[in-house]
Scaffold this motif. Structure first.
Motif, PDB file in Angstrom:
ATOM      1  N   VAL A  21       4.227  16.689  14.806  1.00 32.77           N
ATOM      2  CA  VAL A  21       5.445  15.977  15.192  1.00 32.77           C
ATOM      3  C   VAL A  21       5.323  14.534  14.730  1.00 32.77           C
ATOM      4  O   VAL A  21       4.318  13.875  14.998  1.00 32.77           O
ATOM      5  CB  VAL A  21       5.649  16.033  16.715  1.00 32.77           C
ATOM      6  N   PHE A  22       6.327  14.035  14.008  1.00 36.54           N
ATOM      7  CA  PHE A  22       6.282  12.657  13.529  1.00 36.54           C
ATOM      8  C   PHE A  22       6.966  11.733  14.531  1.00 36.54           C
ATOM      9  O   PHE A  22       8.157  11.858  14.800  1.00 36.54           O
ATOM     10  CB  PHE A  22       6.978  12.526  12.171  1.00 36.54           C
ATOM     11  N   LEU A  23       6.181  10.819  15.103  1.00 37.56           N
ATOM     12  CA  LEU A  23       6.715   9.793  15.986  1.00 37.56           C
ATOM     13  C   LEU A  23       6.685   8.428  15.305  1.00 37.56           C
ATOM     14  O   LEU A  23       7.625   7.656  15.396  1.00 37.56           O
ATOM     15  CB  LEU A  23       5.917   9.746  17.292  1.00 37.56           C
ATOM     16  N   ASN A  24       5.568   8.140  14.632  1.00 39.71           N
ATOM     17  CA  ASN A  24       5.440   6.924  13.842  1.00 39.71           C
ATOM     18  C   ASN A  24       4.317   7.141  12.832  1.00 39.71           C
ATOM     19  O   ASN A  24       3.571   8.109  12.904  1.00 39.71           O
ATOM     20  CB  ASN A  24       5.169   5.693  14.724  1.00 39.71           C
ATOM     21  N   SER A  25       4.189   6.221  11.882  1.00 37.81           N
ATOM     22  CA  SER A  25       3.230   6.397  10.792  1.00 37.81           C
ATOM     23  C   SER A  25       1.800   6.523  11.295  1.00 37.81           C
ATOM     24  O   SER A  25       1.038   7.397  10.862  1.00 37.81           O
ATOM     25  CB  SER A  25       3.329   5.215   9.817  1.00 37.81           C
ATOM     26  N   SER A  26       1.410   5.649  12.219  1.00 33.10           N
ATOM     27  CA  SER A  26       0.045   5.641  12.725  1.00 33.10           C
ATOM     28  C   SER A  26      -0.291   6.946  13.430  1.00 33.10           C
ATOM     29  O   SER A  26      -1.326   7.561  13.175  1.00 33.10           O
ATOM     30  CB  SER A  26      -0.157   4.458  13.681  1.00 33.10           C
ATOM     31  N   GLN A  27       0.601   7.362  14.322  1.00 30.72           N
ATOM     32  CA  GLN A  27       0.374   8.593  15.090  1.00 30.72           C
ATOM     33  C   GLN A  27       0.287   9.800  14.175  1.00 30.72           C
ATOM     34  O   GLN A  27      -0.584  10.670  14.343  1.00 30.72           O
ATOM     35  CB  GLN A  27       1.502   8.767  16.110  1.00 30.72           C
ATOM     36  N   TYR A  28       1.169   9.867  13.177  1.00 27.95           N
ATOM     37  CA  TYR A  28       1.205  11.039  12.299  1.00 27.95           C
ATOM     38  C   TYR A  28      -0.124  11.223  11.578  1.00 27.95           C
ATOM     39  O   TYR A  28      -0.695  12.336  11.558  1.00 27.95           O
ATOM     40  CB  TYR A  28       2.327  10.917  11.277  1.00 27.95           C
ATOM     41  N   TRP A  29      -0.651  10.137  10.996  1.00 30.14           N
ATOM     42  CA  TRP A  29      -1.862  10.281  10.191  1.00 30.14           C
ATOM     43  C   TRP A  29      -3.105  10.495  11.049  1.00 30.14           C
ATOM     44  O   TRP A  29      -4.006  11.251  10.664  1.00 30.14           O
ATOM     45  CB  TRP A  29      -2.015   9.077   9.262  1.00 30.14           C
ATOM     46  N   VAL A 132      -0.102   5.051  -0.462  1.00 28.43           N
ATOM     47  CA  VAL A 132       0.104   4.636   0.924  1.00 28.43           C
ATOM     48  C   VAL A 132       1.519   4.140   1.168  1.00 28.43           C
ATOM     49  O   VAL A 132       2.152   4.509   2.167  1.00 28.43           O
ATOM     50  CB  VAL A 132      -0.895   3.523   1.325  1.00 28.43           C
ATOM     51  N   ILE A 133       2.038   3.312   0.283  1.00 26.81           N
ATOM     52  CA  ILE A 133       3.282   2.583   0.555  1.00 26.81           C
ATOM     53  C   ILE A 133       4.436   3.509   0.920  1.00 26.81           C
ATOM     54  O   ILE A 133       5.211   3.216   1.835  1.00 26.81           O
ATOM     55  CB  ILE A 133       3.646   1.695  -0.647  1.00 26.81           C
ATOM     56  N   TYR A 134       4.557   4.644   0.250  1.00 27.29           N
ATOM     57  CA  TYR A 134       5.680   5.535   0.561  1.00 27.29           C
ATOM     58  C   TYR A 134       5.476   6.317   1.856  1.00 27.29           C
ATOM     59  O   TYR A 134       6.329   7.104   2.255  1.00 27.29           O
ATOM     60  CB  TYR A 134       5.981   6.479  -0.604  1.00 27.29           C
ATOM     61  N   HIS A 135       4.340   6.096   2.513  1.00 25.71           N
ATOM     62  CA  HIS A 135       4.121   6.669   3.838  1.00 25.71           C
ATOM     63  C   HIS A 135       4.364   5.657   4.956  1.00 25.71           C
ATOM     64  O   HIS A 135       4.211   5.992   6.135  1.00 25.71           O
ATOM     65  CB  HIS A 135       2.697   7.216   3.960  1.00 25.71           C
ATOM     66  N   LEU A 136       4.736   4.443   4.602  1.00 35.23           N
ATOM     67  CA  LEU A 136       5.010   3.409   5.599  1.00 35.23           C
ATOM     68  C   LEU A 136       6.499   3.447   5.923  1.00 35.23           C
ATOM     69  O   LEU A 136       7.315   2.781   5.301  1.00 35.23           O
ATOM     70  CB  LEU A 136       4.590   2.036   5.066  1.00 35.23           C
ATOM     71  N   GLU A 138       8.256   2.654   8.744  1.00 33.57           N
ATOM     72  CA  GLU A 138       8.862   1.545   9.487  1.00 33.57           C
ATOM     73  C   GLU A 138       8.855   0.271   8.630  1.00 33.57           C
ATOM     74  O   GLU A 138       7.829  -0.095   8.051  1.00 33.57           O
ATOM     75  CB  GLU A 138       8.097   1.291  10.783  1.00 33.57           C
ATOM     76  N   ASP A 139       9.995  -0.431   8.582  1.00 33.60           N
ATOM     77  CA  ASP A 139      10.106  -1.628   7.747  1.00 33.60           C
ATOM     78  C   ASP A 139       9.116  -2.706   8.155  1.00 33.60           C
ATOM     79  O   ASP A 139       8.527  -3.383   7.301  1.00 33.60           O
ATOM     80  CB  ASP A 139      11.527  -2.186   7.805  1.00 33.60           C
ATOM     81  N   GLU A 140       8.917  -2.898   9.448  1.00 31.42           N
ATOM     82  CA  GLU A 140       8.005  -3.941   9.910  1.00 31.42           C
ATOM     83  C   GLU A 140       6.559  -3.595   9.561  1.00 31.42           C
ATOM     84  O   GLU A 140       5.747  -4.486   9.277  1.00 31.42           O
ATOM     85  CB  GLU A 140       8.151  -4.174  11.415  1.00 31.42           C
ATOM     86  N   VAL A 141       6.238  -2.311   9.568  1.00 28.75           N
ATOM     87  CA  VAL A 141       4.889  -1.871   9.182  1.00 28.75           C
ATOM     88  C   VAL A 141       4.682  -2.102   7.692  1.00 28.75           C
ATOM     89  O   VAL A 141       3.625  -2.594   7.262  1.00 28.75           O
ATOM     90  CB  VAL A 141       4.682  -0.379   9.534  1.00 28.75           C
ATOM     91  N   PHE A 142       5.669  -1.765   6.894  1.00 28.70           N
ATOM     92  CA  PHE A 142       5.603  -2.000   5.450  1.00 28.70           C
ATOM     93  C   PHE A 142       5.427  -3.483   5.142  1.00 28.70           C
ATOM     94  O   PHE A 142       4.582  -3.872   4.321  1.00 28.70           O
ATOM     95  CB  PHE A 142       6.879  -1.471   4.787  1.00 28.70           C
ATOM     96  N   ASP A 143       6.199  -4.324   5.789  1.00 28.06           N
ATOM     97  CA  ASP A 143       6.143  -5.762   5.542  1.00 28.06           C
ATOM     98  C   ASP A 143       4.769  -6.336   5.885  1.00 28.06           C
ATOM     99  O   ASP A 143       4.172  -7.088   5.094  1.00 28.06           O
ATOM    100  CB  ASP A 143       7.221  -6.472   6.364  1.00 28.06           C
TER     101      ASP A 143
END
Length: 221
Positions: A21-29, A132-136, A138-143
């Motif tokens: 289940v995808f909730l956010n990038s950190s949790q998913y990985w 990595v970048i295309y797995h970020l 959330e905009d704030e996480v990418f930034d």
């Protein structure tokens, strides 16, 4: 008949349990590594070999002594690397644990969680971001990721990714035209070279081809 039906139900639930289940990038990985998943097809086979050849040649030809990577994953790609000194960060604690177990004898390799503080973080000669970048998502996480990626290097940044704003079918994939971000926010850097993938994406062979290319940035001031 009843036995076959029960076995079919068990298989269905077993497959369902493996769906993350995808909730956010950190949790998913972190969940992906905890459940026995890996860093993906791009870190294995001919794609991994292609990436290692480009990176090892660059490190050798430019006299690079220190490398930092943001998103070290399961360390499969790193197995092919010949870096004099390496520090890898990852948002997944499980990933960091896997890498430490994978490279117990490489004393010049260190691994940390993204939230860890590292007092020499801004002293590297090369900063890496590989798939990595295309797995970020959330905009704030990418930034925040991009700022740290460029702030960590004194000389070069190498990004291996797609470079297009695009929504893909998977919830954990989001294409970004990251060169626009660099142009806007990193005035001390310029795109020095691009290297196209030797195995461009083929929908008929997704595990052995890739949307990603190499983008090599150089500090100019």
């Amino acid at each position: 008949m009843i036995s076959r039906i029960k076995n079919k139900i068990r298989r269905l639930f077993k497959r369902k349990d493996k769906q993350l289940v995808f909730l956010n990038s950190s949790q998913y990985w972190d969940d992906r590594y905890k459940t026995g998943g890996n860093s993906g097809a791009g870190s294995y086979g001919r794609l991994a070999q292609f990436k290692s050849e480009v990176l090892n040649d660059f490190v050798s030809n430019h006299g690079i002594n220190s490398v930092v990577e943001y998103g070290c994953g399961d360390g499969a790609q790193l197995e092919l690397a010949t870096y004099p000194e390496y520090v890898g960060f990852d948002i997944s604690p499980k990933s960091v644990e896997i890498c430490k177990q994978r490279f117990p004898n490489r004393k010049h390799y260190q691994f940390f969680e993204t939230s860890d503080l590292y007092d020499k973080e801004h002293s590297f000669e090369l900063s890496l971001s590989l798939d990595v970048i295309y797995h970020l998502i959330e905009d704030e996480v990418f930034d925040a990721y991009m700022k740290r990626l460029f702030a960590s290097s004194r000389k070069y940044v190498i990004i291996y990714s797609n470079n297009v704003d695009k929504i893909f079918g998977s919830k954990h994939v989001k294409g970004r035209k990251f060169t626009q971000w660099v142009d806007e926010f990193e005035k001390n850097w310029e795109l020095d070279k691009t290297i196209e993938n030797s195995y461009p994406y083929d929908p008929a062979d997704p595990n052995n081809t890739s949307h990603s290319d190499f983008f090599i940035f150089k500090r100019v001031t």
